[in-house]
Design a protein around this motif. Structure first.
Motif, PDB file in Angstrom:
ATOM      1  N   THR A   1       0.902  -1.148   0.041  1.00 26.79           N
ATOM      2  CA  THR A   1       0.002   0.000  -0.172  1.00 26.79           C
ATOM      3  C   THR A   1       0.883   1.205  -0.035  1.00 26.79           C
ATOM      4  O   THR A   1       0.612   2.237  -0.604  1.00 26.79           O
ATOM      5  CB  THR A   1      -0.989   0.120   1.339  1.00 26.79           C
ATOM      6  N   VAL A   2       2.078   1.182   0.793  1.00 29.56           N
ATOM      7  CA  VAL A   2       2.776   2.303   0.917  1.00 29.56           C
ATOM      8  C   VAL A   2       3.691   2.431  -0.620  1.00 29.56           C
ATOM      9  O   VAL A   2       3.986   3.576  -1.067  1.00 29.56           O
ATOM     10  CB  VAL A   2       3.978   2.306   1.966  1.00 29.56           C
ATOM     11  N   GLU A   3       4.083   1.465  -1.183  1.00 28.26           N
ATOM     12  CA  GLU A   3       4.669   1.211  -2.340  1.00 28.26           C
ATOM     13  C   GLU A   3       3.841   2.032  -3.446  1.00 28.26           C
ATOM     14  O   GLU A   3       4.351   2.670  -4.429  1.00 28.26           O
ATOM     15  CB  GLU A   3       4.812  -0.102  -2.862  1.00 28.26           C
ATOM     16  N   LYS A   4       2.531   1.776  -3.444  1.00 25.19           N
ATOM     17  CA  LYS A   4       1.633   2.601  -4.442  1.00 25.19           C
ATOM     18  C   LYS A   4       1.495   4.141  -4.197  1.00 25.19           C
ATOM     19  O   LYS A   4       1.755   4.993  -4.998  1.00 25.19           O
ATOM     20  CB  LYS A   4       0.267   2.214  -4.128  1.00 25.19           C
TER      21      LYS A   4
ATOM     22  N   PHE B   1       4.102   9.805  -5.293  1.00 17.43           N
ATOM     23  CA  PHE B   1       4.744  10.943  -4.739  1.00 17.43           C
ATOM     24  C   PHE B   1       5.902  11.215  -5.582  1.00 17.43           C
ATOM     25  O   PHE B   1       6.353  12.404  -5.615  1.00 17.43           O
ATOM     26  CB  PHE B   1       5.056  10.810  -3.168  1.00 17.43           C
ATOM     27  N   ASN B   2       6.629  10.182  -5.697  1.00 14.92           N
ATOM     28  CA  ASN B   2       7.995  10.171  -6.563  1.00 14.92           C
ATOM     29  C   ASN B   2       8.004  10.653  -7.833  1.00 14.92           C
ATOM     30  O   ASN B   2       8.915  10.841  -8.784  1.00 14.92           O
ATOM     31  CB  ASN B   2       8.715   8.916  -6.123  1.00 14.92           C
ATOM     32  N   GLY B   3       6.785  10.125  -8.547  1.00 20.21           N
ATOM     33  CA  GLY B   3       6.714  10.181 -10.042  1.00 20.21           C
ATOM     34  C   GLY B   3       7.660   9.743 -10.893  1.00 20.21           C
ATOM     35  O   GLY B   3       8.066   8.450 -10.517  1.00 20.21           O
TER      36      GLY B   3
ATOM     37  N   CYS C   1      15.456  -0.194   6.771  1.00 21.41           N
ATOM     38  CA  CYS C   1      14.115   0.203   6.207  1.00 21.41           C
ATOM     39  C   CYS C   1      14.163   1.043   4.995  1.00 21.41           C
ATOM     40  O   CYS C   1      15.130   1.734   4.943  1.00 21.41           O
ATOM     41  CB  CYS C   1      12.913   0.784   7.495  1.00 21.41           C
ATOM     42  N   VAL C   2      13.432   1.282   4.265  1.00 15.96           N
ATOM     43  CA  VAL C   2      13.142   2.353   3.347  1.00 15.96           C
ATOM     44  C   VAL C   2      11.815   3.273   3.392  1.00 15.96           C
ATOM     45  O   VAL C   2      10.741   2.782   3.374  1.00 15.96           O
ATOM     46  CB  VAL C   2      12.968   1.418   1.832  1.00 15.96           C
ATOM     47  N   PRO C   3      12.304   4.310   3.967  1.00 16.65           N
ATOM     48  CA  PRO C   3      11.113   5.303   4.405  1.00 16.65           C
ATOM     49  C   PRO C   3      10.474   5.724   3.042  1.00 16.65           C
ATOM     50  O   PRO C   3      10.895   5.926   2.005  1.00 16.65           O
ATOM     51  CB  PRO C   3      11.760   6.341   5.263  1.00 16.65           C
ATOM     52  N   LEU C   4       8.983   6.302   3.118  1.00 22.18           N
ATOM     53  CA  LEU C   4       8.506   6.900   2.144  1.00 22.18           C
ATOM     54  C   LEU C   4       8.703   8.429   2.103  1.00 22.18           C
ATOM     55  O   LEU C   4       8.893   9.144   3.075  1.00 22.18           O
ATOM     56  CB  LEU C   4       6.932   6.861   2.358  1.00 22.18           C
ATOM     57  N   VAL C   5       8.938   8.821   0.989  1.00 22.36           N
ATOM     58  CA  VAL C   5       9.427  10.181   0.553  1.00 22.36           C
ATOM     59  C   VAL C   5       8.194  10.958  -0.147  1.00 22.36           C
ATOM     60  O   VAL C   5       8.098  10.552  -1.205  1.00 22.36           O
ATOM     61  CB  VAL C   5      10.959  10.587  -0.044  1.00 22.36           C
ATOM     62  N   GLU C   6       7.453  11.831   0.438  1.00 18.50           N
ATOM     63  CA  GLU C   6       6.398  12.307   0.005  1.00 18.50           C
ATOM     64  C   GLU C   6       6.660  13.619  -0.986  1.00 18.50           C
ATOM     65  O   GLU C   6       5.944  14.575  -0.894  1.00 18.50           O
ATOM     66  CB  GLU C   6       5.164  12.759   1.057  1.00 18.50           C
ATOM     67  N   GLN C   7       7.684  13.397  -1.922  1.00 13.97           N
ATOM     68  CA  GLN C   7       8.017  14.291  -2.954  1.00 13.97           C
ATOM     69  C   GLN C   7       8.812  13.776  -4.035  1.00 13.97           C
ATOM     70  O   GLN C   7       9.084  12.323  -3.887  1.00 13.97           O
ATOM     71  CB  GLN C   7       8.619  15.558  -2.078  1.00 13.97           C
ATOM     72  N   THR C   8       9.005  14.438  -5.053  1.00 14.67           N
ATOM     73  CA  THR C   8       9.873  13.895  -6.003  1.00 14.67           C
ATOM     74  C   THR C   8      11.306  13.533  -5.627  1.00 14.67           C
ATOM     75  O   THR C   8      11.813  14.416  -4.785  1.00 14.67           O
ATOM     76  CB  THR C   8       9.969  14.916  -7.225  1.00 14.67           C
ATOM     77  N   LEU C   9      11.951  12.755  -5.936  1.00 13.67           N
ATOM     78  CA  LEU C   9      13.421  12.631  -5.475  1.00 13.67           C
ATOM     79  C   LEU C   9      14.237  13.264  -6.438  1.00 13.67           C
ATOM     80  O   LEU C   9      15.777  13.018  -6.004  1.00 13.67           O
ATOM     81  CB  LEU C   9      13.766  11.020  -5.463  1.00 13.67           C
ATOM     82  N   SER C  10      13.990  13.888  -7.260  1.00 13.84           N
ATOM     83  CA  SER C  10      14.969  14.443  -8.571  1.00 13.84           C
ATOM     84  C   SER C  10      14.559  16.077  -8.570  1.00 13.84           C
ATOM     85  O   SER C  10      13.493  16.206  -9.111  1.00 13.84           O
ATOM     86  CB  SER C  10      14.875  13.562  -9.752  1.00 13.84           C
TER      87      SER C  10
END
Length: 465
Positions: free
Chosen positions: A31-34, A39-41, A110-119
């Motif tokens: 669910t978080v992966e979706k 968020f990351n686009g 762990c791999v946290p969720l980043v609620e924005q683009t990473l680039s």
């Protein structure tokens, strides 16, 4: 919880003996992966499978025996890591951020969720999920290291960890980093005698067993008092349940019943926890007015209830007559309106209200300046600024079951203040809206017999309906 979700967590024991790496506990959160995709686009990088992920992580941590040589991409001075946050190569891309550290022979990651683009890559301080990731991993570390005396105790705690993560980090969202607190509230008998825990149930209940069931019905009625326009009315009901029962998958069967002359339930929608249903319950529809084979119950709902309060089902029903029949007439005379209202409570309806009142609005008109009225029952309140009359009927109709109100309303000159407006009330069009509530009563007669509620769980529950 914004920024607090985790895409992937792992607590692993690295055993480099004979080149074997043993995976002990890991959790993925699709669910978080979706959410990460959204968020990351275009900069989104999926979490790889366990084997490639672990190999990349061990490479980055310099824990692989075959990778002792100097590598510019990993070992140069420009890549000195001071934060325990890494970027792992995934094909031609890089998975970032990955929170990881080694402690007492265990790798926590762990791999946290980043609620924005990473680039371009955002600054670490702007990513709240990273601090949440550290908090989660420190909580896991404290749990595994507290009171640990030998490998047997460690293995026992590792076997409990998956259930604890389900409780403390449901669907990847951290609720409590103190895993020991959650351990005290979970019965781990399922570790030795496994019973599959549904994904939607994040914990188990411990305490006095009890089942509470309530039925709420709302009637929507439109009465026109015209032969050329048919009056309409319909009951919409909802059955609400709260099941406090021990065990990960208790089974309950709840039955709804109707009296002999009760109106059949139609358009029934059930909660996903209902495990099976009679086809006759689902096929009864209010759309098919010609169908005379409506199912009159009893309506049985076998279910495995969630922990929280939930709506077991929704339904509609067509009762023979509205509970209150009404007549409303308006005559306009210059700046005055003469009104007449008659209300009659149907004899089959329980004459005991928590409240009952009629709202009579006068939209698109000037402010009310004077009201003269005569009410056979109850009292009238005038809200001049709202151009509204409220007839407070009270908690009971008189023995005759009929009441009336008549009066004259005078309106002043129009002022610059904005008066209540309604698109429907143009010219002589007006309406009266009736509000009431009756406790311990349903219009359909629908009820739950507490003796018909079947509970298959430990202990004898208290059942209230």
């Amino acid at each position: 919880m914004s920024g607090s979700a985790t895409r992937w967590t792992v607590a692993r024991q690295a055993s480099l003996f004979m080149g074997i790496l043993q995976a002990r506990t890991l959790e993925r959160y699709p669910t978080v992966e979706k959410r990460a995709k959204v968020f990351n686009g275009a900069s989104y990088v999926p979490v790889p499978e366990d084997g490639p992920f672990l190999k990349a992580l061990l490479f980055e941590l310099r824990l692989l025996d075959d990778e002792k040589d100097f590598l510019e991409s990993r070992d140069s001075c420009s890549h000195i890591n001071k934060t325990s946050i890494y970027g792992l190569p995934v094909g031609s891309e890089e998975l970032w951020p990955v929170v990881a550290f080694l402690k007492n022979g265990l790798i926590y990651a762990c791999v946290p969720l980043v609620e924005q683009t990473l680039s371009p890559r955002p600054p670490l301080i702007s990513i709240s999920g990273i601090s949440q990731g550290f908090e989660l991993l420190f909580g896991v570390q404290d749990f595994l290291s507290s009171g640990q005396k030998n490998d047997s105790e460690l293995n026992t705690k590792l076997s409990q960890l998956s259930d604890l993560l389900l409780q403390t980090c449901p669907f990847g969202t951290l609720l409590d980093a103190n895993l020991q607190n959650s351990l005290d509230n979970i019965n781990f008998a399922s570790v030795t005698h496994p019973q599959k825990q549904p994904a939607w149930k994040t914990g188990t209940y411990k305490g006095k067993p009890q089942v509470s069931i309530s039925i709420t019905e709302k009637v929507n009625s439109m009465q026109y008092d015209k032969q050329e326009i048919a009056d309409t009315w319909q009951v919409v009901g909802v059955v609400t349940c709260k099941c406090d029962l021990e065990g990960s998958m208790p089974n309950v069967t709840i039955s709804l019943s109707l009296p002999t002359n009760g109106s059949p339930l139609q358009d029934i929608l059930v909660h996903p926890c209902v495990t099976s249903l009679d086809s006759a319950i689902l096929t009864s529809s209010s759309i098919d007015a010609m169908d005379d084979s409506a199912f009159s119950g009893p309506y049985k709902f076998p279910l495995t209830p969630p922990l929280e309060s939930f709506n077991l089902c929704y339904y509609t029903s067509q009762v023979p007559v509205p509970p209150i029949l009404g007549f409303y007439q308006v005559k306009e005379e210059e700046v005055q309106l003469k009104i007449a209202v008659n209300l009659k409570l149907h004899e089959s309806v329980k004459n005991s209200f928590e409240f009952c009142e009629a709202h009579i609005p006068f939209y698109n008109r000037s402010p009310i300046t004077h009201v003269e009225y005569k009410a056979s029952f109850g009292q009238l309140e005038v809200f001049r600024e709202k151009s509204l009359l409220v007839w407070i009927i009270g908690q009971k109709f008189p023995k005759s079951m009929e009441i009336s109100l008549s009066g004259t309303i005078t309106f002043g000159a129009k002022n610059h203040e904005k008066q209540p407006f309604d698109q429907i009330c143009i010219g002589g069009t007006a309406y009266l809206k009736l509000h009431f509530r009756i406790l311990d009563y349903t219009l359909t007669g629908c009820y739950v017999d507490q003796h018909s509620v079947q509970v298959f769980a430990s202990g004898k529950p208290k059942i209230s309906t």
